[in-house]
Structure formats: structure tokens, C-alpha cells
Design a protein around this motif. Structure first.
Motif, PDB file in Angstrom:
ATOM      1  N   UNK A 157     -24.044   8.501  51.589  1.00  0.00           N
ATOM      2  CA  UNK A 157     -24.423   8.414  50.184  1.00  0.00           C
ATOM      3  C   UNK A 157     -24.778   9.795  49.661  1.00  0.00           C
ATOM      4  N   UNK A 158     -24.657   9.934  48.352  1.00  0.00           N
ATOM      5  CA  UNK A 158     -25.132  11.149  47.700  1.00  0.00           C
ATOM      6  C   UNK A 158     -25.501  10.852  46.264  1.00  0.00           C
ATOM      7  N   UNK A 159     -26.225  11.798  45.645  1.00  0.00           N
ATOM      8  CA  UNK A 159     -26.579  11.707  44.238  1.00  0.00           C
ATOM      9  C   UNK A 159     -25.566  12.499  43.434  1.00  0.00           C
ATOM     10  N   UNK A 160     -24.863  11.814  42.551  1.00  0.00           N
ATOM     11  CA  UNK A 160     -23.890  12.473  41.682  1.00  0.00           C
ATOM     12  C   UNK A 160     -24.661  13.427  40.775  1.00  0.00           C
ATOM     13  N   UNK A 161     -24.263  14.698  40.714  1.00  0.00           N
ATOM     14  CA  UNK A 161     -24.998  15.652  39.879  1.00  0.00           C
ATOM     15  C   UNK A 161     -24.883  15.301  38.396  1.00  0.00           C
ATOM     16  N   UNK A 162     -25.896  15.689  37.630  1.00  0.00           N
ATOM     17  CA  UNK A 162     -25.953  15.374  36.202  1.00  0.00           C
ATOM     18  C   UNK A 162     -24.746  15.916  35.438  1.00  0.00           C
TER      19      UNK A 162
END
Length: 137
Positions: free
Chosen positions: A64-69
Motif C-alpha cells: 500500500x501507499x499514499x497517493x501524493x496530493x
């Protein structure tokens, strides 16, 4: 030749919490690298996950990862399911009970026409999980 398929889940600021939750359900090793670890100068995203995974000794894997803004992202409506299958009803039941905490049950775990046990739920992170026991044979 052997190939592994690993679901890679995309979040916006919730990847760490999701990965920690999945480790609590399936066990294994949690690895997380943040945008800050890679030198990001954006304080708003420094602690967000650029790479994360859980790998358990029994073969469970998820990334998993956090999609950048700066990138567009939408959770969508049921864009995917994560399927967990075992030959052991006790193992599936145990995982089900742990995943069901705080989840919305779509289909309660129980017998189905195609499997001795089958259930579907959506966890607090918006991920829909399908758990079943492989039919004999």
C-alpha cells in the motif's frame, strides 16, 4: 516458473493505518518507507507512506501507499476485491472475525453454493475483502 501476485492498495493518508490493521489480522512483517525517508521537503506528506507492505510467513502479502496530493485519486465504488482463500475453515473464520471488527459486512461468513464458507466485508479503509474456504476436490 513461479509468479506471485500482490494486491497494491492506494490510499490518501491512510496507508499506514491500513497496513498496521492488516498486520494485526494476518501477522507478519510490516515495512514502511515514508516520503520524508526519501527526502521529500513537503511537511504535509513527509510522514505518508511511499512504500509499505505486510508479508506473513503463511504467504499473505499486501502492499500500500499514499497517493501524493499532486496526483488525482478517488477510492471509487468497488474498484477491486482482495480475496483470501484457505483449505482450513478455522483459519478463514479467525481471519474473518478479525477483519470484521469495524467493518461493514456485505455477505456474512457462511456456506455458499460454491464454497464451504464464503463471506464479504468492507473494512474501515474502504477495501472489500472476500474470504472463502476452497472447495474439496
Amino acid at each position: 516458473m513461479s509468479i506471485d501476485v500482490t494486491p497494491h492498495l492506494n490510499f490518501r493518508g491512510r496507508a499506514r493505518a491500513a497496513l498496521e490493521h492488516y498486520r494485526s489480522v494476518f501477522g507478519g512483517e510490516l515495512v514502511i518507507a515514508t516520503y520524508g525517508d526519501l527526502g521529500s521537503q513537503d511537511p504535509a506528506e513527509a510522514d505518508q507512506v511511499v512504500f509499505g507492505q505486510v508479508i506473513s510467513p503463511d504467504g499473505f502479502r499486501v502492499m500500500a501507499y499514499d497517493v501524493p496530493a499532486a496526483r488525482p485519486w478517488s477510492a471509487g465504488d468497488d474498484p477491486f476485491f482482495v480475496s483470501v482463500r484457505s483449505a482450513d475453515p478455522a483459519e478463514i473464520t479467525e481471519r474473518w472475525e478479525r477483519l470484521a471488527e469495524g467493518a461493514t459486512v456485505v455477505q456474512p461468513l457462511g456456506p455458499a453454493a460454491w464454497a464451504p464458507l464464503y463471506g464479504m466485508l468492507t473494512d474501515p479503509f474502504g477495501v472489500t475483502w472476500v474470504l472463502d474456504v476452497a472447495p474439496a476436490g
